[in-house]
Motif scaffolding. Structure first.
Motif, PDB file in Angstrom:
ATOM      1  N   TRP A   1       0.876  -1.188   0.067  1.00  0.00           N
ATOM      2  CA  TRP A   1      -0.104  -0.128   0.071  1.00  0.00           C
ATOM      3  C   TRP A   1       0.799   1.292   0.055  1.00  0.00           C
ATOM      4  N   HIS A   2       1.879   1.516   0.850  1.00  0.00           N
ATOM      5  CA  HIS A   2       2.378   2.665   1.082  1.00  0.00           C
ATOM      6  C   HIS A   2       3.571   2.827   0.288  1.00  0.00           C
TER       7      HIS A   2
ATOM      8  N   GLY B   1       1.813   1.306  -3.985  1.00  0.00           N
ATOM      9  CA  GLY B   1       0.444   1.932  -4.628  1.00  0.00           C
ATOM     10  C   GLY B   1      -0.725   0.872  -4.797  1.00  0.00           C
TER      11      GLY B   1
ATOM     12  N   ARG C   1      -5.091   0.844  -3.319  1.00  0.00           N
ATOM     13  CA  ARG C   1      -5.730   2.299  -3.353  1.00  0.00           C
ATOM     14  C   ARG C   1      -7.129   2.455  -3.651  1.00  0.00           C
TER      15      ARG C   1
ATOM     16  N   MET D   1      -9.509   3.009  -0.585  1.00  0.00           N
ATOM     17  CA  MET D   1      -9.325   4.152   0.123  1.00  0.00           C
ATOM     18  C   MET D   1     -10.542   5.187   0.052  1.00  0.00           C
TER      19      MET D   1
ATOM     20  N   ASP E   1      -7.993   8.782   4.201  1.00  0.00           N
ATOM     21  CA  ASP E   1      -7.084   7.860   4.057  1.00  0.00           C
ATOM     22  C   ASP E   1      -5.672   8.448   3.702  1.00  0.00           C
ATOM     23  N   GLU E   2      -5.805   9.310   2.619  1.00  0.00           N
ATOM     24  CA  GLU E   2      -4.606  10.186   2.328  1.00  0.00           C
ATOM     25  C   GLU E   2      -3.608  10.621   3.347  1.00  0.00           C
TER      26      GLU E   2
ATOM     27  N   LEU F   1      -1.938   7.433   5.149  1.00  0.00           N
ATOM     28  CA  LEU F   1      -0.849   7.122   4.180  1.00  0.00           C
ATOM     29  C   LEU F   1       0.359   8.159   4.324  1.00  0.00           C
TER      30      LEU F   1
END
Length: 305
Positions: free
Chosen positions: A244-245, A248, A251, A254, A258-259, A262
């Motif tokens: 995820w982090h 990518g 996503r 999300m 959630d941004e 992250l």
């Protein structure tokens, strides 16, 4: 295998996993809490073990982890954790650090530090960079979930350490060693093996059932027993969620907000991977500061583990 050998081996494989992540370039910086890290700017990272020496062992680890981290296992693990019949050990955070120090010997080939010294080293790196007190606390406690092996909450190394990922949906190809998921029965399930699985687009990262391990366990322990803010809880829960982090992946799940989570996870990542050095923190000298810090965010002194 003797208990001490089990924990020694756990630390050894955990360290190998960390260095594979380092050597693959899995590094993120982000300031206040999301400013670029400064502590590692001049660190010579060539001294860490090389990728080729770690990769074979790590591949074997992930082959087992990816085969066994099913949704059935994860439901059972959570049911056991939350079971009313389970007697939850009660320890202060510092006592938990001492407990971890006692059960895991100094087996890390890249440092001669004890567990408490390593935790203090992470916290001190965050403190030196002027990050918030709650983030310093996250650095201090981030490995305490490894106590799950001591508390009969894990079946082996494969559900304690390693990169994490959601279960209950298709295993994304951006996970590390994605081909090894082929032996996981969920990959052949028409629901669990589908793109969305049991979730839906935009459901929110917090709605995903993350693979059971020391990150998820610690998150479950501290979320209701501390006042660590959402960004800090995300650092604890998702710092091993590399697909995820870093890559990518996932996503599509999300939701609004959630941004920011992250970004928080990316800000913490350098302190997780790069804080080891041979400079030994003085635990007794630092203890008063960190006891005060613990008290600030843990209203109940004895935490139920």
């Amino acid at each position: 295998m003797a208990p001490s050998a089990v924990y020694d081996d756990l630390e050894s494989i955990s360290d190998a996993i960390d260095h594979v992540n380092v050597l693959k370039g899995k590094r993120h910086t982000s300031m206040e809490w999301n400013t670029e890290s400064q502590f590692d700017a001049s660190k010579d990272k060539t001294g860490f073990r090389q990728y080729d020496t770690a990769v074979e062992r790590v591949q074997k680890f992930y082959a087992e982890q990816h085969a066994k981290q099913t949704i059935a296992h994860n439901l059972a693990a959570r049911a056991h954790f939350h079971s009313a019949s389970r007697v939850r050990p009660e320890l202060t955070v510092w006592e938990a650090m001492e407990r971890l120090n006692a059960i895991i010997d100094d087996s890390d080939p890249d440092t001669e530090l004890s567990q408490i010294q390593h935790l203090l080293q992470s916290a001190e790196a965050i403190r030196r960079d002027g990050k918030p007190r709650w983030m310093q606390l996250v650095g201090l406690i981030h490995d305490l979930g490894k106590l799950m092996l001591e508390f009969d909450l894990a079946d082996g190394q494969w559900d304690v350490v390693g990169d994490t990922f959601p279960v209950g949906c298709r295993f994304d190809s951006r996970n590390i060693y994605p081909d090894t998921f082929s032996t996981n029965p969920d990959s052949q399930n028409p629901v669990f093996g589908s793109e969305m699985g049991i979730y839906h687009a935009g459901c929110g990262i917090d709605q995903l059932m993350m693979s059971w391990g020391h990150d998820e366990y610690l998150y479950q322990v501290v979320r209701d027993q501390s006042t660590i803010p959402p960004e800090g809880l995300a650092m604890i829960r998702y710092h091993s969620f590399y697909p995820w982090h870093k890559e990518g992946a996932y996503r599509e799940f999300m939701a609004d907000g959630d941004e920011k989570l992250l970004e928080a996870v990316k800000a913490f990542n350098p302190y997780d991977l790069y804080s080891k050095s041979d400079e030994v923190p003085n635990a007794e000298e630092l203890k008063p500061y960190y006891l005060e810090l613990i008290d600030e965010f843990f209203p109940v002194k004895k935490v139920k583990w």
